[in-house]
Design a protein around this motif. Structure first.
Motif, PDB file in Angstrom:
ATOM      1  N   ARG A  15       9.741  51.151 -38.811  1.00  0.00           N
ATOM      2  CA  ARG A  15      10.371  51.369 -40.112  1.00  0.00           C
ATOM      3  C   ARG A  15      10.854  52.822 -40.164  1.00  0.00           C
ATOM      4  O   ARG A  15      10.049  53.760 -40.062  1.00  0.00           O
ATOM      5  N   LEU A  17      13.154  55.660 -42.268  1.00  0.00           N
ATOM      6  CA  LEU A  17      13.796  56.026 -43.527  1.00  0.00           C
ATOM      7  C   LEU A  17      14.714  57.217 -43.284  1.00  0.00           C
ATOM      8  O   LEU A  17      14.266  58.293 -42.904  1.00  0.00           O
ATOM      9  N   SER A  36      22.704  52.907 -39.098  1.00  0.00           N
ATOM     10  CA  SER A  36      21.997  51.795 -39.743  1.00  0.00           C
ATOM     11  C   SER A  36      22.640  50.462 -39.390  1.00  0.00           C
ATOM     12  O   SER A  36      21.948  49.451 -39.221  1.00  0.00           O
ATOM     13  N   GLU A  44      13.514  48.321 -39.007  1.00  0.00           N
ATOM     14  CA  GLU A  44      13.528  48.134 -40.458  1.00  0.00           C
ATOM     15  C   GLU A  44      14.004  49.459 -41.047  1.00  0.00           C
ATOM     16  O   GLU A  44      13.331  50.479 -40.919  1.00  0.00           O
ATOM     17  N   GLY A  46      15.681  52.033 -44.044  1.00  0.00           N
ATOM     18  CA  GLY A  46      15.970  52.407 -45.417  1.00  0.00           C
ATOM     19  C   GLY A  46      16.830  53.656 -45.414  1.00  0.00           C
ATOM     20  O   GLY A  46      16.705  54.506 -44.525  1.00  0.00           O
ATOM     21  N   ALA A  48      17.874  56.713 -48.088  1.00  0.00           N
ATOM     22  CA  ALA A  48      17.625  57.308 -49.402  1.00  0.00           C
ATOM     23  C   ALA A  48      18.495  58.545 -49.572  1.00  0.00           C
ATOM     24  O   ALA A  48      18.587  59.377 -48.666  1.00  0.00           O
ATOM     25  N   LYS A  67      23.749  47.036 -47.053  1.00  0.00           N
ATOM     26  CA  LYS A  67      22.969  46.108 -47.868  1.00  0.00           C
ATOM     27  C   LYS A  67      23.054  44.692 -47.309  1.00  0.00           C
ATOM     28  O   LYS A  67      22.052  43.966 -47.261  1.00  0.00           O
ATOM     29  N   VAL A  71      19.583  46.534 -45.017  1.00  0.00           N
ATOM     30  CA  VAL A  71      19.129  47.917 -45.138  1.00  0.00           C
ATOM     31  C   VAL A  71      18.757  48.191 -46.594  1.00  0.00           C
ATOM     32  O   VAL A  71      19.510  47.862 -47.516  1.00  0.00           O
ATOM     33  N   ALA A  72      17.590  48.787 -46.802  1.00  0.00           N
ATOM     34  CA  ALA A  72      17.152  49.138 -48.155  1.00  0.00           C
ATOM     35  C   ALA A  72      17.840  50.431 -48.591  1.00  0.00           C
ATOM     36  O   ALA A  72      17.825  51.422 -47.853  1.00  0.00           O
ATOM     37  N   PHE A  74      18.177  53.456 -51.452  1.00  0.00           N
ATOM     38  CA  PHE A  74      17.460  54.124 -52.536  1.00  0.00           C
ATOM     39  C   PHE A  74      18.344  55.228 -53.113  1.00  0.00           C
ATOM     40  O   PHE A  74      18.792  56.115 -52.383  1.00  0.00           O
ATOM     41  N   PHE A 100       8.394  52.611 -49.456  1.00  0.00           N
ATOM     42  CA  PHE A 100       8.992  52.067 -48.230  1.00  0.00           C
ATOM     43  C   PHE A 100       8.013  52.097 -47.054  1.00  0.00           C
ATOM     44  O   PHE A 100       8.117  51.291 -46.136  1.00  0.00           O
TER      45      PHE A 100
END
Length: 395
Positions: A15, A17, A36, A44, A46, A48, A67, A71-72, A74, A100
C-alpha cells in the motif's frame, strides 16, 4: 522480470500513499498520476493532496482515470497557508495516513514534505512508516531555506529519488549550503511520459503553404520565462509569405503581459491566449514548434513531451534539458538574463529550415524514448518500493 510478471506472482500488494501539493497540471502531479496508472495493478495506491480538491476540469482530468482504476483520492484543505493552512493540512493528512494505513509514504516536492513533517510532529504513531521522497526541483525552498533544513532533520533518512541528475546536483548543493552532509544512495529515475500521438512528418500541406503554428504552455511565472515572449517574438525574422500563429496556454499572475501581447502582437503574428489545456499532450502534434523558454527546470516535462510527440523544441540550454536533448540538438540557446536575441535567432532559423528538420526530430525522439520507456520506469519504482518494504520488515 517484467512488471506484469510481478503482478501475477505477488499475493499481498504493498500500500503506497503518494503526497502531492494540489490537483494541478504540474510536473510532480502529472508524474504521480502517471505512476498510479502504471502501477495500480501491482500496488494498492492512494493519492493525497495537501491543498484544495479536484473541482476543476483540469484536476478532474488527472483524477478520473485514477479513480476508475481503483486509486483512492484524498482531498486537501482550502485554508490559506499563511493563515493556519499548514497546520490544518497536517491534521487532515494525519487522518488520511491513519485511515489508509500505507506501507510506504511517497512524498513529492517541498510543501507536502513540510505538511508531512508537521503531521509526524502531531502523531508519533505514524513515524515508523517508511518514507520515499522524490525531489523535483532545482530551486529548493526559495525564501524558506531554514524551514527546509528543519524538515531535513525528520526526512534525511528517507530514500531519495531525483527526477534528473541536475536535481541531484542542486539538492546536494543546497544541503551543503545548509551545513548538512550529503545523503548516501539515492537514484535518478526520470518521469514516466506517455504520448498518445506522434507527428510523423513535419512538412505537411499547411506548413508548405507558409502557415506555421507555434506553442507556449506553462505557468505564467518567472521560472517558465513567459515574460520573455514579447521580446522573443519581436526579434524573430519572418520569411516572406509566412504566417505565424502562437497558441499560449496557462495561468498565473503575469497574464496581463500576455493579454497585451495578444491584443497588440508584432507584425506577422496571430496570438491566441487560453487557460490551461488538460488535453495538451494529445494536441502537441498539431503544432509545428514548441517554445520552452524556462530559466530553470527540475526535469522539463513539456519539453520531453514535445520531443516524444515529434515536434522541434526551442529552449535555453539549462542543465536539466541536457538530459532530454542530444548533445548536438541545434535549437538550444544560451540563457542571458536580458538578451533573447540568440533564442529568437534559433526560432528564425528553424522556421526557414522545417523542411530539413525531420532527421534531427526523429533522432531526438528515438534517443529519449529509449531511455524513458514508461514500463521500465514503473518497474524501477516498483523495485524500490519492494526494497524499502523488505528492509523495514527485516529490521
Amino acid at each position: 522480470m517484467k512488471l506484469q510478471d510481478r503482478r501475477a506472482t505477488d499475493n499481498k500488494k504493498l500500500r503506497v500513499l503518494y503526497l502531492i501539493s494540489h490537483f494541478k497540471l504540474g510536473g510532480a502531479e502529472i508524474c504521480t498520476f502517471e505512476l498510479s496508472n502504471l502501477l495500480n495493478q501491482s500496488l494498492e495506491i492512494g493519492v493525497a493532496v495537501v491543498l484544495g480538491n479536484d473541482d476543476t476540469n483540469a484536476s478532474q482530468c488527472l483524477t478520473q482515470r485514477a479513480k476508475n482504476n481503483g486509486v483512492a483520492i484524498f482531498t486537501g484543505v482550502n485554508c490559506p497557508l499563511k493563515f493556519g493552512g499548514f497546520l490544518a493540512a497536517a491534521f487532515r493528512l494525519r487522518r488520511v495516513v491513519r485511515d489508509f494505513r500505507p506501507d510506504i509514504v511517497h512524498v513529492n516536492t517541498e510543501i507536502p514534505e513540510l505538511v508531512y513533517v508537521l503531521s509526524l510532529c502531531l502523531d508519533k504513531s505514524i513515524r515508523n512508516i517508511p518514507v520515499i521522497r522524490t525531489i523535483h526541483n532545482t530551486a529548493l525552498w526559495p525564501r524558506w531555506s531554514s524551514i527546509g533544513a528543519w524538515c531535513e532533520r525528520y526526512l534525511g533518512g528517507a530514500s531519495v529519488i531525483y527526477v534528473s541528475d541536475a536535481v541531484r546536483n542542486s539538492f546536494e548543493e543546497w544541503r551543503s549550503a545548509c551545513g548538512m552532509n550529503l545523503i548516501k544512495g539515492g537514484q535518478t529515475i526520470y518521469n514516466p511520459i506517455i504520448v498518445p500521438r506522434v507527428r510523423k512528418l513535419l512538412l505537411n500541406k499547411r506548413v508548405r503553404q507558409g502557415c506555421v503554428r507555434l506553442l507556449f504552455a506553462g505557468r505564467f511565472d518567472f521560472q517558465k520565462g513567459f515574460d520573455l515572449l514579447p521580446d522573443i517574438l519581436k526579434h524573430i525574422d519572418i520569411p516572406p509569405n509566412t504566417k505565424l500563429a502562437l497558441s499560449i496556454y496557462g495561468e498565473g499572475a503575469g497574464r496581463s503581459i500576455l493579454e497585451q501581447l495578444r491584443d497588440s502582437p508584432p507584425p506577422g503574428w496571430q496570438i491566441n491566449l487560453a487557460s490551461t489545456n488538460p488535453h495538451l499532450v494529445r494536441e502537441l502534434p498539431e503544432h509545428d514548434i514548441l517554445l520552452f523558454p524556462s530559466r530553470f527546470e527540475g526535469y522539463g516535462r513539456l519539453a520531453a513531451e514535445g520531443v516524444l510527440a515529434g515536434i522541434p523544441v526551442v529552449a535555453f540550454s539549462i542543465p536539466a534539458l541536457s538530459e532530454i536533448f542530444p548533445q548536438d540538438y541545434p535549437w538550444l540557446a544560451t540563457y542571458h538574463k536580458t538578451d533573447v536575441m540568440e533564442y529568437s535567432k534559433k526560432i528564425s532559423l528553424l522556421i526557414r529550415s522545417l523542411d530539413r528538420a525531420q532527421e534531427v526530430v526523429d533522432a531526438a525522439r528515438k534517443n529519449l524514448s529509449d531511455r524513458i520507456a514508461p514500463e521500465k520506469i514503473a518497474l524501477d519504482y516498483f523495485r524500490l518500493y519492494e526494497r524499502v518494504a523488505t528492509e523495514i520488515n527485516e529490521n
